[in-house]
Design an enzyme around this catalytic site. Structure first.
Site, mmCIF file in Angstrom:
data_model
loop_
_atom_site.group_PDB
_atom_site.id
_atom_site.type_symbol
_atom_site.label_atom_id
_atom_site.label_comp_id
_atom_site.label_asym_id
_atom_site.label_seq_id
_atom_site.Cartn_x
_atom_site.Cartn_y
_atom_site.Cartn_z
ATOM 1 N N HIS A 271 0.835 -1.211 0.000
ATOM 2 C CA HIS A 271 0.000 0.000 0.000
ATOM 3 C C HIS A 271 0.865 1.255 0.000
ATOM 4 O O HIS A 271 0.510 2.261 0.613
ATOM 5 C CB HIS A 271 -0.931 0.021 1.215
ATOM 6 C CG HIS A 271 -2.115 -0.886 1.091
ATOM 7 N ND1 HIS A 271 -3.225 -0.579 0.335
ATOM 8 C CD2 HIS A 271 -2.359 -2.110 1.639
ATOM 9 C CE1 HIS A 271 -4.102 -1.570 0.425
ATOM 10 N NE2 HIS A 271 -3.603 -2.515 1.196
ATOM 11 N N GLN B 189 -6.033 -4.469 -4.642
ATOM 12 C CA GLN B 189 -6.622 -3.308 -5.315
ATOM 13 C C GLN B 189 -6.112 -3.157 -6.753
ATOM 14 O O GLN B 189 -6.265 -2.107 -7.360
ATOM 15 C CB GLN B 189 -6.337 -2.032 -4.523
ATOM 16 C CG GLN B 189 -7.136 -1.917 -3.234
ATOM 17 C CD GLN B 189 -6.562 -2.761 -2.103
ATOM 18 O OE1 GLN B 189 -5.393 -3.152 -2.140
ATOM 19 N NE2 GLN B 189 -7.367 -3.035 -1.100
ATOM 20 N N ASP C 3 -0.266 -4.508 5.844
ATOM 21 C CA ASP C 3 -1.302 -5.410 5.345
ATOM 22 C C ASP C 3 -1.232 -5.578 3.832
ATOM 23 O O ASP C 3 -0.715 -4.738 3.108
ATOM 24 C CB ASP C 3 -2.690 -4.919 5.741
ATOM 25 C CG ASP C 3 -3.027 -3.559 5.157
ATOM 26 O OD1 ASP C 3 -2.134 -2.711 5.121
ATOM 27 O OD2 ASP C 3 -4.184 -3.345 4.750
ATOM 28 N N GLU C 4 -1.759 -6.696 3.390
ATOM 29 C CA GLU C 4 -2.067 -6.988 1.990
ATOM 30 C C GLU C 4 -0.874 -6.866 1.040
ATOM 31 O O GLU C 4 -0.960 -6.226 -0.004
ATOM 32 C CB GLU C 4 -3.226 -6.096 1.519
ATOM 33 C CG GLU C 4 -4.514 -6.385 2.253
ATOM 34 C CD GLU C 4 -5.706 -5.608 1.731
ATOM 35 O OE1 GLU C 4 -6.837 -6.121 1.857
ATOM 36 O OE2 GLU C 4 -5.516 -4.496 1.214
ATOM 37 N N VAL C 5 0.234 -7.491 1.395
ATOM 38 C CA VAL C 5 1.350 -7.604 0.459
ATOM 39 C C VAL C 5 1.096 -8.840 -0.405
ATOM 40 O O VAL C 5 0.969 -9.946 0.114
ATOM 41 C CB VAL C 5 2.691 -7.724 1.201
ATOM 42 C CG1 VAL C 5 3.822 -8.055 0.228
ATOM 43 C CG2 VAL C 5 2.994 -6.419 1.939
#
Length: 851
Positions: A433, A475, A519-521
């Site tokens: 992110h 995303q 988060d969200e790698v």
């Protein structure tokens, strides 16, 4: 220099394409006269979880849209594709949620007045327009540097039998358990205090009543005086000595750090506390004793009910997370949110300042972070600004896609929060992110290379220039992860952290932690990075990606510890991947469990229902941030007209209210599709919170992610009244219904508590918020309605709000009939809920068929 280089690039592009420029320029087509409409035709296309829709382009201008030489950019999640081969357009993905469609050989010049229908297929089901394309703009091939906005797209509400949207009768059934409670019987302090007793002996307050305060509480007295000045038109006098009728702020030793006592009798109002924070919360309770109507215009005096209150919070960490990265909010709006938080005793602002779509805080010495990373607009190279996201449009600085806080702004925000006993936790999203930071440092690198300073250019670089790794984030970004093998990554983080700490010091604001994201790698990162390969070769203990993860957060933790800070992050900072039964699963990382990592655990879905409890049981300090109950950006109802996302379900004010922090699985009622669940089945075999784990639950947090929030009005709509459910659950004592073992008794007790809560909201707190801090645009609920025995019955979620109706097909107004009982009129009846201040919600239509 950066801007002149980009301008030169664009000029060169135009020069090289001068022949096509002359050809296309003869068209003189105006993109603003390209009208677009979008209509869903099949929500279960081919009997699969996908949607078929028609995008129609209509030329309302005087010149034709050429058959080629242009692209039409737009934003969409999920992606769209033409239904068939040989379609008149192709659709290409740029990055993130940005796509473009371009004409194929099958596309014919679009004459004035003509239309072109394009069939498009997308994944998933469309419940509201959050999953429809938007933000269209046209780019000519001869001038790819500039985007031209089209007319706004018209999205037709679909008539979808395949979506079980909430009906008026469903809302009616939900509201049936609510009883109307006379206002005099309601608790007058909110959130609900630990001990509350009314004496029946009121106090008359006016501007002539002074505030007499201990020296320790002078700041709290001044803030109270400011508020009373808005009630009476004149601030009361503040003194440290005085007899007679007064508001008194008294120091009383031995109370908790945020505890207070409040006594109101005919002679005086006394607030006692051991700390300024406790005194402040006493003043906030005093403010909620003031009738809401008193804020509508200046009063000569108001009557406060006689009460005795002894109070302290249930949790020490009562947080609201404000995302200003996806879409920006002004400094003034942040200050207004802080006023709201303070009134309801929330004490942590988790400030989400950067993400893929924007960097919002000035960092001295790194101007590109805000000059490039804080702005969005159409770009061919992102040297000046980031590409558009979430429909922010082709022009930089024109929408909420652009904006940042200067150092002065941020210091003002910190001072404002500190005065109101709110701790601000800044978030620096890493390593995922982080696209805004990465692109900003790329721009810095390019500038300094051109200036002949290659070594200085590399100093803060966040990516390996030779990295060939292929990945795609949730995303849809393919370039948003910082390379953790680069020394320059840590130089950058140290620079940012130190500059932020300097701002806190200048503001005199406390800081104990920085939130580092985590988060969200996505899978695939770092796998083809020469820098990573070199790093692993020289560090035998590092075996692969997941060891790099531990290395990164270990190093970041050491950096923060050296500055006397602890590490906060999303749950992933405390997780590691292991194999169980042949599958990769994430479990609490034993290496970090005793290092005071504070984790905001959001995932309580899809097999991770017990994750927060597993992490607390393992030794991590956990802030419960459950998506299903606390994500304020989720749409209120399954209704097409309701804004917001719905990937984790639908979230009305009841979901934060019925959340049980120490046993949230007990009271989970529905799944992400709002279908009833059986907790005993859904949570079978899940890990429960242990006595030790309970000591590691430090508090609650409600995030408001801003993908769909482009205005202050939309922010306030999504925020309120849901935030009041969080405030109640974070401050008030554990309710009896939460621990009652008998299910029937628990349900009865819950319904009684729920009725009391919504009565307080409808009759006291939301009317107050119509005026408080300039007034908030909170959501007004829709009416519930049902036809029974030939009559229409209606009800409302918030007692004190008014239902008005019409029978002639017109939309109800403030002058329409007030619903007071069953409606006998036949035919179409429209109902609408109005707040006491006169604002209204959306219309509900019910048909009473003639017998």
């Amino acid at each position: 220099m950066r801007k002149s280089l980009t301008a030169l690039c664009c000029a060169l592009f135009i020069l090289l394409n001068s022949s096509s420029f002359a050809q296309e320029n003869s068209s003189a087509f105006n993109p603003k006269q390209l009208q677009l409409s979008y209509e869903i035709t099949d929500g279960k296309y081919q009997n699969k979880p996908q949607t078929l829709a028609i995008l129609t382009l209509t030329n309302t201008g005087q010149a034709p849209l050429p058959a080629s030489g242009w692209s039409l950019y737009f934003h969409s999640f999920p992606a769209l594709k033409p239904k068939t081969e040989g379609a008149p357009v192709s659709v290409e993905h740029v990055n993130g949620d940005l796509h473009y469609l371009a004409p194929t050989a099958a596309f014919k010049s679009l004459a004035p007045g003509a239309s072109q229908r394009i069939e498009l297929v997308s994944g998933g089901q469309v419940v509201n327009d959050s999953r429809t394309p938007h933000g269209f703009y046209l780019v000519w091939d001869h001038d790819k540097c500039k985007g031209h906005a089209t007319a706004p797209i018209n999205v037709k509400k679909p008539d979808q039998p395949w979506v079980d949207w909430v009906q008026a009768k469903d809302i009616y059934a939900q509201n049936k358990v609510i009883t109307d409670i006379p206002e005099e019987k309601l608790t007058k302090v909110f959130p609900t205090p630990a001990v509350y007793h009314e004496t029946g002996k009121p106090f008359t307050l006016s501007a002539t009543v002074p505030i007499v305060t201990d020296a320790a509480f002078m700041r709290e007295a001044d803030l109270l005086a400011e508020h009373l000045g808005t009630v009476f038109g004149k601030k009361p006098v503040i003194s440290m000595l005085g007899t007679g009728k007064a508001i008194r702020l008294q120091l009383k030793k031995g109370m908790g750090p945020e505890a207070y006592e409040l006594q109101v009798n005919p002679q005086e109002v006394v607030i006692a506390a051991s700390t300024p924070a406790g005194a402040f919360y006493g003043t906030q309770s005093l403010k909620t004793l003031i009738p809401a109507a008193a804020l509508a215009k200046n009063q000569s005096s108001v009557s406060l009910p006689g009460v005795r209150v002894s109070d302290a919070p249930r949790f020490g960490h009562r947080a609201f997370m404000m995302d200003v990265s996806r879409n920006f909010q002004s400094k003034e709006q942040v200050l207004k949110v802080l006023d709201l938080m303070a009134l309801y005793k929330l004490n942590v602002l988790h400030f989400h300042l950067n993400d893929d779509e924007g960097w919002r805080l000035e960092i001295p010495g790194l101007p590109e972070l805000t000059e490039v990373g804080g702005r969005r607009g159409h770009s061919i190279d992102e040297k000046d600004h980031l590409q558009p996201s979430y429909g922010s449009g082709p022009e930089a600085d024109k929408t909420s896609g652009s904006g940042h806080y200067t150092k002065t702004d941020f210091i003002e925000i910190l001072k404002y929060a500190t005065e109101r006993h709110i701790k601000v936790i800044p978030e620096i999203e890493t390593p995922g992110h982080a696209r805004a930071a990465i692109k900003s440092m790329d721009a810095r690198y390019a500038r300094l290379v051109q200036e002949g300073k290659p070594e200085e250019a590399k100093r803060y670089l966040l990516r390996d220039l030779e990295d060939k790794s292929v990945y795609r984030s949730v995303q849809n970004w393919n370039d948003n992860v910082i390379n953790v093998a680069l020394p320059s990554t840590y130089t950058f983080l140290e620079k940012v952290v130190d500059e932020i700490l300097a701002m806190y010091q200048e503001a005199g604001a406390p800081i104990r932690t920085i939130h580092m994201g985590g988060d969200e790698v996505p899978n695939g990162v770092w796998e083809k990075s020469p820098a990573v390969e070199t790093f692993i070769a020289s560090n035998p203990s590092i075996k692969g990606k997941y060891d790099l993860w531990d290395y990164f957060f270990g190093k970041v933790n050491d950096m923060l510890k050296a500055r006397k800070l602890y590490l906060s992050g999303w749950e992933e900072i405390g997780l590691t991947r292991v194999q169980q039964n042949g599958k990769n699963v994430y479990v609490p990382n034993q290496d970090f469990k005793d290092k005071n990592f504070h984790v905001d655990v959001w995932n309580n879905l899809w097999g991770a229902e017990d994750l927060a409890y597993r992490m607390a049981n393992a030794g991590y300090k956990v802030v419960l941030t459950n998506a299903s109950n606390l994500y304020l950006d989720l749409t209120y109802q399954k209704a097409y007209e309701e804004p917001g996302l719905y990937w984790a379900g639908f979230l009305d004010v009841d979901k934060p209210f019925y959340f049980i922090p120490y046993d949230y699985m007990k009271n989970q009622k529905v799944d992400t599709d709002n279908k009833p669940i059986n907790p005993a089945v859904v949570f079978k075999g899940k890990e429960r919170l242990t006595a030790y784990g309970r000591t590691n639950i430090v508090g609650l947090q409600a995030p408001l992610w801003s993908e769909m929030i482009k205005t202050p009005e939309r922010l306030e709509y999504m925020l309120l009244p849901k935030l009041l459910g969080l405030a109640e659950r974070a401050w008030a004592p554990d309710p009896a219904w939460a621990t009652e073992p008998d299910a029937a008794k628990a349900n009865t007790a819950y319904n009684q508590a729920w009725s009391a809560f919504v009565n307080v909201l409808g009759k006291r707190e939301l009317p107050r918020l119509s005026y408080y801090a300039g007034g908030f645009q909170y959501r007004i609920p829709t009416a519930g309605a049902v036809v029974e025995n030939g009559k229409i019955l209606a009800n409302v979620q918030l007692p004190g709000f008014i239902i008005r109706y019409t029978t002639d097909g017109s939309e109800p107004t403030e002058k329409s009939k007030v619903y007071t009982g069953p409606i006998s009129d036949k035919g179409e009846v429209k109902l609408k809920v109005f707040s006491p201040a006169g604002r209204s919600g959306r219309v509900v239509t019910v048909v009473n068929k003639a017998s």
